[in-house]
Design a protein around this motif. Structure first.
Motif, PDB file in Angstrom:
ATOM      1  N   TYR A 179       5.452   1.105   0.642  1.00  0.00           N
ATOM      2  CA  TYR A 179       6.331   1.104  -0.523  1.00  0.00           C
ATOM      3  C   TYR A 179       7.053  -0.234  -0.661  1.00  0.00           C
ATOM      4  O   TYR A 179       7.182  -0.785  -1.766  1.00  0.00           O
ATOM      5  CB  TYR A 179       7.363   2.230  -0.415  1.00  0.00           C
ATOM      6  N   LEU A 180       7.533  -0.755   0.466  1.00  0.00           N
ATOM      7  CA  LEU A 180       8.322  -1.977   0.426  1.00  0.00           C
ATOM      8  C   LEU A 180       7.469  -3.172   0.022  1.00  0.00           C
ATOM      9  O   LEU A 180       7.920  -4.031  -0.746  1.00  0.00           O
ATOM     10  CB  LEU A 180       8.972  -2.209   1.791  1.00  0.00           C
ATOM     11  N   VAL A 181       6.248  -3.245   0.508  1.00  0.00           N
ATOM     12  CA  VAL A 181       5.346  -4.330   0.128  1.00  0.00           C
ATOM     13  C   VAL A 181       5.139  -4.341  -1.384  1.00  0.00           C
ATOM     14  O   VAL A 181       5.211  -5.394  -2.032  1.00  0.00           O
ATOM     15  CB  VAL A 181       4.000  -4.210   0.864  1.00  0.00           C
TER      16      VAL A 181
ATOM     17  N   GLY B 189       5.425 -10.925  -4.355  1.00  0.00           N
ATOM     18  CA  GLY B 189       5.340 -11.687  -5.588  1.00  0.00           C
ATOM     19  C   GLY B 189       6.617 -11.747  -6.391  1.00  0.00           C
ATOM     20  O   GLY B 189       6.596 -12.213  -7.537  1.00  0.00           O
ATOM     21  N   ARG B 190       7.727 -11.319  -5.808  1.00  0.00           N
ATOM     22  CA  ARG B 190       8.996 -11.310  -6.533  1.00  0.00           C
ATOM     23  C   ARG B 190       9.959 -12.321  -5.892  1.00  0.00           C
ATOM     24  O   ARG B 190      10.576 -12.024  -4.868  1.00  0.00           O
ATOM     25  CB  ARG B 190       9.581  -9.907  -6.560  1.00  0.00           C
TER      26      ARG B 190
ATOM     27  N   ALA C 139       3.275  -8.562   2.391  1.00  0.00           N
ATOM     28  CA  ALA C 139       4.306  -8.866   1.395  1.00  0.00           C
ATOM     29  C   ALA C 139       4.442 -10.355   1.130  1.00  0.00           C
ATOM     30  O   ALA C 139       5.228 -10.758   0.264  1.00  0.00           O
ATOM     31  CB  ALA C 139       5.649  -8.306   1.855  1.00  0.00           C
ATOM     32  N   GLU C 140       3.703 -11.175   1.866  1.00  0.00           N
ATOM     33  CA  GLU C 140       3.723 -12.626   1.718  1.00  0.00           C
ATOM     34  C   GLU C 140       5.140 -13.182   1.891  1.00  0.00           C
ATOM     35  O   GLU C 140       5.621 -14.007   1.098  1.00  0.00           O
ATOM     36  CB  GLU C 140       3.130 -13.040   0.358  1.00  0.00           C
ATOM     37  N   ILE C 141       5.798 -12.731   2.960  1.00  0.00           N
ATOM     38  CA  ILE C 141       7.133 -13.226   3.288  1.00  0.00           C
ATOM     39  C   ILE C 141       7.027 -14.654   3.812  1.00  0.00           C
ATOM     40  O   ILE C 141       6.196 -14.962   4.662  1.00  0.00           O
ATOM     41  CB  ILE C 141       7.811 -12.327   4.340  1.00  0.00           C
ATOM     42  N   ARG C 142       7.861 -15.533   3.317  1.00  0.00           N
ATOM     43  CA  ARG C 142       7.829 -16.933   3.740  1.00  0.00           C
ATOM     44  C   ARG C 142       8.222 -17.060   5.200  1.00  0.00           C
ATOM     45  O   ARG C 142       9.128 -16.371   5.682  1.00  0.00           O
ATOM     46  CB  ARG C 142       8.772 -17.774   2.884  1.00  0.00           C
TER      47      ARG C 142
END
Length: 248
Positions: free
Chosen positions: A46-48, A53-54, A91-94
């Motif tokens: 859900y969190l992903v 992308g936000r 989630a593509e977290i930096r």
């Protein structure tokens, strides 16, 4: 203490994701410590979907609260590897938003978090023995900050560490690192969640039995902002001890 009981694992997971998102929707920096394991798998899905992308979530920074090194490797340990697979990579977290705790820097973890503004929230699971993070019965005291726990700390620890690295004793470390009770209790908010009938008794002990190091999670109910999220099965042990609002 606020207790939320949802009908099933899926609804519980959605509620926990929404609680974390509520912390994340701020204009200022947000510091979260999050858990790996099997319980949060659906929650991270859900969190992903909500985060990926936000760019308005780039104010959120993440901290792992324990780590088990894998002997013979130079990469991430057990916890960070799991968090990467469950959340950070999908989630593509930096990378600059991920603040790794490991065996090289644990002595400075508490000071680092304090310098970053402290934790706004920490998401915890609970073990059947009452442990959270790496605070197993007999390994830490309530006054301990982030610390190193050696495999001879309690009987059976060597076997436990071997199981965490896939059952291979040659890969099992001689220690692991964890945020201790004092470190966890300094978070502004604690979210504890559990699912399934196997967690019912440990939840009852944590929330209603005496506060004791023998059941480490019992200290959590002393926190001024504790939210507990359960499915019906995990809440079975407390239904006669506390009136909780059940979602329909």
């Amino acid at each position: 203490m606020k207790i939320i009981v949802e009908r099933d694992y899926e609804l519980m997971s959605r509620t926990v994701a929404n609680l974390l998102l509520g912390e994340m929707f701020r204009n200022s920096r947000v510091n979260l410590a999050i858990t790996a394991g099997s319980t949060p798998v659906k929650m991270y899905q859900y969190l992903v979907n909500a985060v990926k992308g936000r760019p308005y979530f780039e104010n959120v920074h993440y901290y792992n609260f324990d780590e088990i090194p894998i002997k013979g490797t130079t990469g991430f340990g057990v916890t960070m590897s799991a968090l990467n697979d469950l959340y950070f990579m999908p989630a593509e977290i930096r990378s600059e938003n991920i603040h790794v705790l490991d065996e090289t820097n644990y002595r400075h973890q508490d000071e680092r978090i304090a310098a970053d503004g402290g934790l706004d929230a920490i998401l915890l699971g609970i073990g059947e023995d009452g442990h959270y993070c790496g605070n197993l019965p007999g390994t830490t005291k309530f006054e301990d900050g982030t610390t190193c726990v050696h495999r001879d700390a309690v009987p059976g620890m060597a076997e436990t560490l071997a199981a965490e690295v896939g059952g291979d004793p040659d890969r099992a470390p001689e220690f692991y690192v964890t945020m201790g009770p004092k470190s966890v209790m300094q978070s502004k908010r604690i979210i504890l969640f559990a699912s399934g009938p196997k967690k019912a008794e440990t939840i009852r002990k944590a929330l209603f039995d005496p506060v004791t190091n023998d059941h480490p999670s019992s200290i959590l109910r002393m926190h001024p902002s504790l939210t507990v999220v359960l499915d019906e099965a995990a809440a079975e042990g407390i239904k006669d001890e506390f009136h909780v609002k059940q979602s329909m």
